[in-house]
Write a protein that holds these residues in place. Sequence first.
Motif, short mmCIF file in Angstrom:
data_model
loop_
_atom_site.label_atom_id
_atom_site.label_comp_id
_atom_site.label_asym_id
_atom_site.label_seq_id
_atom_site.Cartn_x
_atom_site.Cartn_y
_atom_site.Cartn_z
N ALA A 27 0.87 -1.17 0.00
CA ALA A 27 0.00 0.00 0.00
C ALA A 27 0.91 1.22 0.00
CB ALA A 27 -0.92 0.02 1.21
N ILE A 28 0.63 2.19 -0.86
CA ILE A 28 1.50 3.36 -0.97
C ILE A 28 0.68 4.63 -0.76
CG2 ILE A 28 1.32 3.43 -3.50
CD1 ILE A 28 4.38 4.24 -3.42
N ILE A 29 1.24 5.52 0.05
CA ILE A 29 0.57 6.75 0.46
C ILE A 29 1.29 7.95 -0.13
CG2 ILE A 29 -0.12 8.17 2.44
CD1 ILE A 29 0.19 5.57 4.15
N ASP A 30 0.53 8.91 -0.63
CA ASP A 30 1.13 10.17 -1.09
C ASP A 30 0.08 11.28 -0.95
OD1 ASP A 30 3.84 10.77 -2.92
OD2 ASP A 30 2.27 12.30 -3.09
N PRO A 41 1.25 0.27 -14.69
CA PRO A 41 -0.16 -0.08 -14.89
C PRO A 41 -0.50 -1.44 -14.30
CG PRO A 41 0.79 0.78 -16.91
CD PRO A 41 1.93 0.60 -15.95
N ALA A 42 0.51 -2.27 -14.10
CA ALA A 42 0.29 -3.61 -13.55
C ALA A 42 0.26 -3.62 -12.02
CB ALA A 42 1.38 -4.56 -14.04
N PHE A 43 0.49 -2.45 -11.40
CA PHE A 43 0.50 -2.38 -9.94
C PHE A 43 -0.86 -2.76 -9.37
CE2 PHE A 43 0.00 0.13 -5.96
CZ PHE A 43 1.01 -0.46 -5.22
N THR A 44 -0.89 -3.69 -8.44
CA THR A 44 -2.16 -4.19 -7.89
C THR A 44 -2.39 -3.78 -6.44
OG1 THR A 44 -1.15 -6.28 -7.21
CG2 THR A 44 -2.11 -6.19 -9.43
N GLY A 45 -1.44 -3.03 -5.88
CA GLY A 45 -1.57 -2.64 -4.48
C GLY A 45 -2.54 -1.49 -4.29
N ARG A 46 -2.64 -1.06 -3.04
CA ARG A 46 -3.52 0.04 -2.69
C ARG A 46 -2.80 1.38 -2.81
NH1 ARG A 46 -5.67 -1.96 3.09
NH2 ARG A 46 -4.05 -3.54 2.82
N THR A 47 -3.52 2.40 -3.26
CA THR A 47 -2.99 3.76 -3.31
C THR A 47 -3.91 4.64 -2.45
OG1 THR A 47 -4.24 4.21 -5.33
CG2 THR A 47 -1.95 3.50 -5.58
N ILE A 48 -3.29 5.38 -1.52
CA ILE A 48 -4.06 6.18 -0.58
C ILE A 48 -3.55 7.61 -0.62
CG2 ILE A 48 -4.68 6.52 1.85
CD1 ILE A 48 -3.45 3.14 0.80
N VAL A 49 -4.45 8.57 -0.82
CA VAL A 49 -4.08 9.98 -0.80
C VAL A 49 -4.19 10.48 0.63
CG1 VAL A 49 -4.64 12.28 -1.64
CG2 VAL A 49 -4.88 10.32 -3.16
N GLY A 50 -3.11 11.06 1.13
CA GLY A 50 -3.13 11.59 2.50
C GLY A 50 -1.73 11.74 3.05
N MET A 51 -1.66 12.09 4.33
CA MET A 51 -0.38 12.25 5.03
C MET A 51 0.01 10.91 5.64
SD MET A 51 0.24 15.43 4.50
CE MET A 51 1.58 15.77 5.63
N PHE A 53 1.75 10.16 8.10
CA PHE A 53 1.84 10.04 9.55
C PHE A 53 0.47 10.20 10.22
CE2 PHE A 53 3.37 14.23 8.13
CZ PHE A 53 2.35 15.04 8.60
N ASP A 54 -0.58 10.31 9.40
CA ASP A 54 -1.94 10.40 9.92
C ASP A 54 -2.44 8.99 10.27
OD1 ASP A 54 -5.05 10.23 9.22
OD2 ASP A 54 -4.60 12.26 9.91
N ARG A 55 -2.92 8.84 11.49
CA ARG A 55 -3.31 7.52 11.99
C ARG A 55 -4.38 6.87 11.10
NH1 ARG A 55 -6.84 5.11 15.60
NH2 ARG A 55 -5.91 3.49 16.91
N GLU A 56 -5.40 7.62 10.72
CA GLU A 56 -6.48 7.05 9.92
C GLU A 56 -5.99 6.64 8.53
OE1 GLU A 56 -9.38 6.25 11.17
OE2 GLU A 56 -8.62 7.01 13.08
N VAL A 57 -5.11 7.46 7.97
CA VAL A 57 -4.55 7.14 6.65
C VAL A 57 -3.75 5.84 6.73
CG1 VAL A 57 -2.90 7.89 4.89
CG2 VAL A 57 -4.55 9.52 5.83
N LEU A 58 -2.96 5.70 7.77
CA LEU A 58 -2.16 4.49 7.94
C LEU A 58 -3.05 3.25 8.12
CD1 LEU A 58 0.66 5.89 10.25
CD2 LEU A 58 0.96 4.96 7.95
N VAL A 85 5.52 7.06 14.22
CA VAL A 85 4.13 6.66 14.41
C VAL A 85 3.96 5.17 14.09
CG1 VAL A 85 1.76 6.94 13.54
CG2 VAL A 85 3.17 8.96 14.00
N ALA A 86 4.56 4.73 12.98
CA ALA A 86 4.46 3.32 12.61
C ALA A 86 5.04 2.42 13.69
CB ALA A 86 5.16 3.08 11.28
N ARG A 87 6.17 2.83 14.23
CA ARG A 87 6.82 2.00 15.25
C ARG A 87 6.15 2.11 16.61
NH1 ARG A 87 13.21 1.70 15.95
NH2 ARG A 87 12.82 0.09 14.40
N GLU A 88 5.92 3.33 17.07
CA GLU A 88 5.47 3.52 18.45
C GLU A 88 3.96 3.35 18.62
OE1 GLU A 88 7.04 7.35 19.53
OE2 GLU A 88 9.08 6.77 18.94
N THR A 89 3.18 3.71 17.59
CA THR A 89 1.73 3.59 17.71
C THR A 89 1.23 2.22 17.25
OG1 THR A 89 1.47 5.98 17.36
CG2 THR A 89 -0.49 4.60 17.03
#
Length: 220
Positions: A27-30, A41-51, A53-58, A85-89
């Motif tokens: 999953a990739i966030i930007d 075009p063959a990428f099958t993962g998730r794409t998420i728009v956002g920050m 380090f935002d908990r909900e986005v993660l 955030v990824a490590r501690e939360t």
Amino acid sequence: MHVVIMGCGRVGSMLARGLEKRSHTVAIIDQSADAFRRLSPAFTGRTIVGMGFDREVLIEAGIEDAEAFAAVSNGDNSNILAARVARETFGISNVVARIYDPGRAEVYQRLGIPTVGTVRWTVDQMMRRLLPEGSEPEWRDPSGSVRLAEVHVHADWIGRPAFDIEKATGARVAFVTRLGEGVLPRADTVIQEGDLVHVVMLERDVAAVEAQLGTKPEEA
């Protein structure tokens, strides 16, 4: 495993493609939806728009089921914050952050956050190619006290056991590059013409090790 990436620039998009080729889910966030155009075009993962380090986005990116997190945006502060955030939360132990400022990279390494300092890495790579005798390190430990470097050896070391280098210098021969391939030294490994010798040594001993290997070995 499932990997979450923050930042879909050149590094993030290449990392995503490489992980998918190895059968991992991604999953990739930007912050920008346009950034996802870099993905295949063959990428099958998730794409998420956002920050990243935002908990909900993660959480949307699947961080709760992830085994690894990479922060590779173009901002040092954002990368470090997201990594923490990824490590501690969320308890992700396998975390890495890209850092442009080499001073910051060393600080965060000592705090236990693995970093890739792109400026320092690029400078080291350039210096190693400009100075073929290998006085620039291939790797340093986070404290800066241990160095791995390719060290020039005098022609008279050819034909001698690799372990003679260790006896003479107190350093360790990590590996030898021979005909383009890495070779781990054994008791019967002998230095051959054309070998590139990679040595692990204390930073304080670098000058002495290079000086000793740059001259004829002393006869026992």
